[in-house]
Design a protein around this motif. Structure first.
Motif, PDB file in Angstrom:
ATOM      1  N   GLU A   1     -10.246  -1.082 -38.281  1.00 22.92           N
ATOM      2  CA  GLU A   1     -11.132  -0.063 -37.741  1.00 22.92           C
ATOM      3  C   GLU A   1     -10.373   1.250 -37.629  1.00 22.92           C
ATOM      4  O   GLU A   1      -9.188   1.316 -37.925  1.00 22.92           O
TER       5      GLU A   1
ATOM      6  N   ASP B   1     -14.734  -2.458 -44.290  1.00 17.23           N
ATOM      7  CA  ASP B   1     -15.928  -3.210 -44.635  1.00 17.23           C
ATOM      8  C   ASP B   1     -15.540  -4.539 -45.295  1.00 17.23           C
ATOM      9  O   ASP B   1     -15.012  -4.573 -46.399  1.00 17.23           O
TER      10      ASP B   1
ATOM     11  N   SER C   1     -17.409  -6.704 -46.608  1.00 12.97           N
ATOM     12  CA  SER C   1     -18.125  -7.050 -47.831  1.00 12.97           C
ATOM     13  C   SER C   1     -17.457  -6.407 -49.048  1.00 12.97           C
ATOM     14  O   SER C   1     -17.507  -6.962 -50.149  1.00 12.97           O
TER      15      SER C   1
ATOM     16  N   SER D   1     -19.426 -10.415 -36.594  1.00 16.26           N
ATOM     17  CA  SER D   1     -20.195  -9.329 -35.984  1.00 16.26           C
ATOM     18  C   SER D   1     -20.975  -8.520 -37.013  1.00 16.26           C
ATOM     19  O   SER D   1     -21.715  -7.613 -36.655  1.00 16.26           O
ATOM     20  N   VAL D   2     -20.824  -8.846 -38.295  1.00 17.46           N
ATOM     21  CA  VAL D   2     -21.518  -8.085 -39.332  1.00 17.46           C
ATOM     22  C   VAL D   2     -22.808  -8.815 -39.701  1.00 17.46           C
ATOM     23  O   VAL D   2     -22.775 -10.007 -39.984  1.00 17.46           O
TER      24      VAL D   2
ATOM     25  N   LYS E   1     -25.506 -10.449 -41.826  1.00 23.89           N
ATOM     26  CA  LYS E   1     -25.559 -10.900 -43.209  1.00 23.89           C
ATOM     27  C   LYS E   1     -27.010 -10.835 -43.662  1.00 23.89           C
ATOM     28  O   LYS E   1     -27.922 -11.086 -42.886  1.00 23.89           O
TER      29      LYS E   1
ATOM     30  N   VAL F   1     -16.814  -1.105 -36.827  1.00 24.62           N
ATOM     31  CA  VAL F   1     -17.483  -2.385 -37.059  1.00 24.62           C
ATOM     32  C   VAL F   1     -17.616  -3.196 -35.764  1.00 24.62           C
ATOM     33  O   VAL F   1     -18.663  -3.781 -35.489  1.00 24.62           O
TER      34      VAL F   1
ATOM     35  N   ARG G   1     -20.433  -1.723 -33.688  1.00 26.61           N
ATOM     36  CA  ARG G   1     -21.784  -1.733 -34.250  1.00 26.61           C
ATOM     37  C   ARG G   1     -22.645  -2.853 -33.697  1.00 26.61           C
ATOM     38  O   ARG G   1     -23.784  -2.648 -33.301  1.00 26.61           O
ATOM     39  N   SER G   2     -22.064  -4.068 -33.675  1.00 30.97           N
ATOM     40  CA  SER G   2     -22.889  -5.202 -33.266  1.00 30.97           C
ATOM     41  C   SER G   2     -23.292  -5.070 -31.797  1.00 30.97           C
ATOM     42  O   SER G   2     -24.376  -5.490 -31.415  1.00 30.97           O
TER      43      SER G   2
ATOM     44  N   ASP H   1     -27.828   0.613 -44.878  1.00 37.71           N
ATOM     45  CA  ASP H   1     -27.326  -0.737 -45.094  1.00 37.71           C
ATOM     46  C   ASP H   1     -28.472  -1.721 -44.923  1.00 37.71           C
ATOM     47  O   ASP H   1     -28.991  -1.919 -43.824  1.00 37.71           O
TER      48      ASP H   1
ATOM     49  N   THR I   1     -28.249  -4.535 -42.234  1.00 38.81           N
ATOM     50  CA  THR I   1     -28.415  -4.069 -40.856  1.00 38.81           C
ATOM     51  C   THR I   1     -29.871  -3.706 -40.586  1.00 38.81           C
ATOM     52  O   THR I   1     -30.433  -4.076 -39.548  1.00 38.81           O
TER      53      THR I   1
ATOM     54  N   ASP J   1     -21.260 -11.282 -49.199  1.00 34.98           N
ATOM     55  CA  ASP J   1     -20.880 -11.638 -47.842  1.00 34.98           C
ATOM     56  C   ASP J   1     -19.676 -12.577 -47.851  1.00 34.98           C
ATOM     57  O   ASP J   1     -19.053 -12.829 -46.833  1.00 34.98           O
TER      58      ASP J   1
END
Lengths: 336, 323
Positions: A59, A231, A233, A274-275, A277, B187, B190-191, B214, B217, B261
């Motif tokens: 980050e 990121d 991904s 936390s991302v 999908k 990141v 964000r969640s 995105d 998201t 992913d």
């Protein structure tokens, strides 16, 4: 020139077995600030092998860009490398004079930055800027320089490169500009390309196109790539190996499949979970709290205040770099 | 608070267009014939590449700009017909959260004043009550009350975005326009913000118009997704159906641009080629035909009509006859 010179390795095509192209050992960087010396990188070590892609994930403030910039000698004036080695071709780059380093920058190791609008000069035409790199890196002038510029632009899939040479950066789209930057970076036939968030400013479709292009260039030039990104991904899409950074240290390192399938560090695990999908609807995992500011370092593991499994040891003393399977390491007391 | 009337849509676009005339013969058709209905408690996500009209759409929703054709309605009221009282009601019911919490908060105001400002502007609530409200909003967005006396520069990006959300919630809005609310955040932050937005909607029934790029998201937050290309909605459907069964080749292209992913999925998609053409001279017929891998002869001549497909609508000649 450099890429065609004698190879230091007897097996340039064998990926796994050969000696690393670039070895970073215990790299430590400090910044002078109003609040005293701040350690931005703390004993960062990794290898880059010929032809592979290494992802450095983190980050803001994790030290991933500082790592890239220390390799390229592009640190700001208030920053200083206070320890460690960056070995390339048997030499420690940190011991080279600025003059000697000019034989490395662009020729052996090159870099693509995040924002193509700021890496290109707005008042010069594309042809001038690519041509400048060609002159500096290869000593070509006149028609030979122009021909090489056109070749480079064609190599990054810019349509009608002869015409594009006459454009100014503002006359091109973000995706096209990033291709121009890449062409410039490749002018010296480097063996290592460092990409610092090259697609963050781009639309998803253009990002996908650019990553595809990068894969092709890697093949064509036999490039080893260090991909700096936030990121996961992009990592899943591009990288062979991964180093996860947090608060100036590499927390976990390993093969990309290993990291995705068996993440050992709680920070890596939390980040991956936390991302969102595509198509999944379960509640997202969150990481409580904020990334630490490097100014006030606490004893113990820097991630401990946000870690779901931290115990008293974690808060008291810094974790060791634990070796797990194969190439997989984790800087964590609780890693298994 | 006044009672929520769930039957009236919060926001509705009826054949709305926004054209900008640059000169006599040069017109940018930023929005062209937009139909969109946002019900209370629902989220519509809007996706598309830069230059597709997403931001213009959000400006029209906020009534910062008027449509040049068609209508934009807020709770069944047409903006053009707004009287003084309607404007007051509108402004006390609609809020926005923008992408960049560094530029959307006044650096010279303390957090408490930032959050209470919409209340000052829209009600005669006494100061004590406003400040009590601001403190409760800090709880709602998960910030310590001690931050109320801080200035924005003393907060991190995620904390600032929470302040921006708290400010948006202060007047109990019916509609919140979220313009890329998490893209500038780290990141791990964000969640937190995504979960917060979802929880608040569930508890209070806000309508969200979410602009995002995105797809994962946007799909995660939204009930329905509108896919825009050069000023038109080319497909709209429930998030689940749009993701699992995209009809429009542009939607398919956006999905193909979604990165893996997991490394096992890498390189599986052929990304969409080309770039968005200039909105000054959009291609005739279906705007997308110049990049469409499935384009037919008719596509360059005739603009496709929106036809229903499952729970949604798609504007593509591939489905012309079957529909």
């Amino acid at each position: 020139m450099n890429a065609h010179g004698p190879s230091p390795s007897p097996h340039p095509s064998a990926r796994r077995s050969e000696a690393p192209l670039l070895e970073v050992r215990d790299l430590t960087v400090e910044f002078k600030t109003r609040h005293g010396e701040v350690r931005a990188l703390d004993r960062v070590s990794f290898d880059l092998r010929a032809g592979e892609t290494l992802g450095i994930v983190g980050e803001s403030g994790s030290g991933k860009s500082v790592t890239a910039r220390s390799i390229m000698r592009l640190l700001p004036r208030n920053a200083r490398v206070t320890g460690g080695e960056i070995r390339y071709d048997g030499r420690d780059l940190l011991t080279l004079s600025d003059r000697e380093f000019r034989g490395i920058r662009g020729k052996a190791i090159s870099m693509v930055l995040q924002d193509p609008l700021t890496s290109l000069n707005p008042v010069f035409r594309i042809g001038w800027q690519v041509g400048e790199a060609v002159t500096i890196q290869q000593g070509l002038r006149g028609a030979a320089r122009d021909a090489r510029s056109v070749d480079l632009l064609r190599g990054v899939n810019i349509p009608a490169p002869e015409i594009r040479l006459h454009n100014y950066p503002h006359e091109m789209s973000g995706g096209m500009r990033q291709r121009v930057v890449s062409a410039t970076a490749l002018a010296g036939n480097p063996r290592i390309l460092i990409c610092d968030e090259p697609t963050t400013a781009l639309d998803a479709t253009i990002q996908a196109q650019f990553l595809n292009l990068l894969r092709g260039l890697q093949e064509a030039y036999g490039l080893a790539i260090i991909f700096i990104t936030h990121d996961f991904s992009v990592v899943a899409e591009m990288c062979d190996r991964v180093a996860v950074m947090y608060s100036g240290q590499i927390r976990e390192r390993g093969d990309v499949f290993e990291i995705f399938d068996h993440p050992a560090h709680p920070y890596t695990r939390a980040l991956l979970a936390s991302v969102p999908k595509l198509g999944e609807t379960e509640r997202l995992t969150t990481i409580p709290g904020q990334p630490p500011s490097s100014a006030n370092k606490l004893p113990g593991c820097a991630f401990a205040p946000r870690c779901p499994i931290a115990d008293s040891v974690c808060h008291a003393s810094e974790p060791p770099d634990m070796a797990l399977r194969d190439d997989h390491t984790s800087l964590c007391w609780r890693a298994q | 608070m006044s009672a929520m009337t769930a039957d009236v849509p919060v926001l509705e676009f009826r054949n709305a267009s926004k054209h900008f005339a640059l000169s006599r013969d040069r017109v940018v058709r930023a929005l062209d014939g937009i139909d969109l209905v946002l019900e209370a408690g629902q989220t519509i996500g809007v996706v598309g590449e830069s230059g597709c009209g997403k931001t213009t759409l959000s400006k029209l929703a906020l009534m910062l700009q008027r449509p040049t054709g068609g209508e934009v309605l807020f709770r069944d009221m047409e903006v053009g017909a707004f009287g003084r009282e309607d404007w007051r009601r509108f402004r006390t019911s609609v809020q926005a959260v923008f992408q960049d919490p560094w530029s959307s908060l006044n650096p010279r105001m303390r957090v408490i004043d930032i959050i209470a400002e919409p209340l000052v502007a829209s009600s005669s609530m006494p100061r004590v009550e406003r400040e009590a409200r601001a403190a409760r909003l800090m709880d709602d967005v998960g910030l310590p009350r001690a931050f109320l006396s801080r200035f924005p520069h003393e907060l991190s990006g995620g904390q600032r975005q929470r302040v921006a959300i708290a400010r948006a919630l202060s007047i109990e809005p019916r509609l919140i326009v979220l313009d890329e609310p998490v893209s500038s955040l780290d990141v791990s932050i964000r969640s937190q913000v995504i979960n917060l937005l979802k929880d608040l909607q569930e508890q209070r029934g806000y309508g969200y118009l979410l602009i995002g790029h995105d797809l994962a998201t946007v799909a995660y937050i939204s009930h329905r997704i509108a896919v825009m290309y050069l000023g038109r909605i080319v497909e709209i459907n429930t998030s689940a159906e749009l993701i699992s069964d995209p009809k429009h080749p542009y939607t398919q292209g956006l999905l193909a641009a979604h990165l893996a992913d997991h490394p096992a999925q890498r390189g599986r998609n052929v990304p969409l080629g080309g770039e968005v053409p200039s909105p000054l001279s959009p291609p005739p017929g279906c705007h997308f035909h110049t990049r469409c891998p499935k384009a037919m002869e008719i596509c360059s001549r005739v603009e496709p009509m929106s036809i229903s497909s499952g729970a949604g609508l798609v504007a593509c000649h591939l489905y012309g006859q079957a529909g």
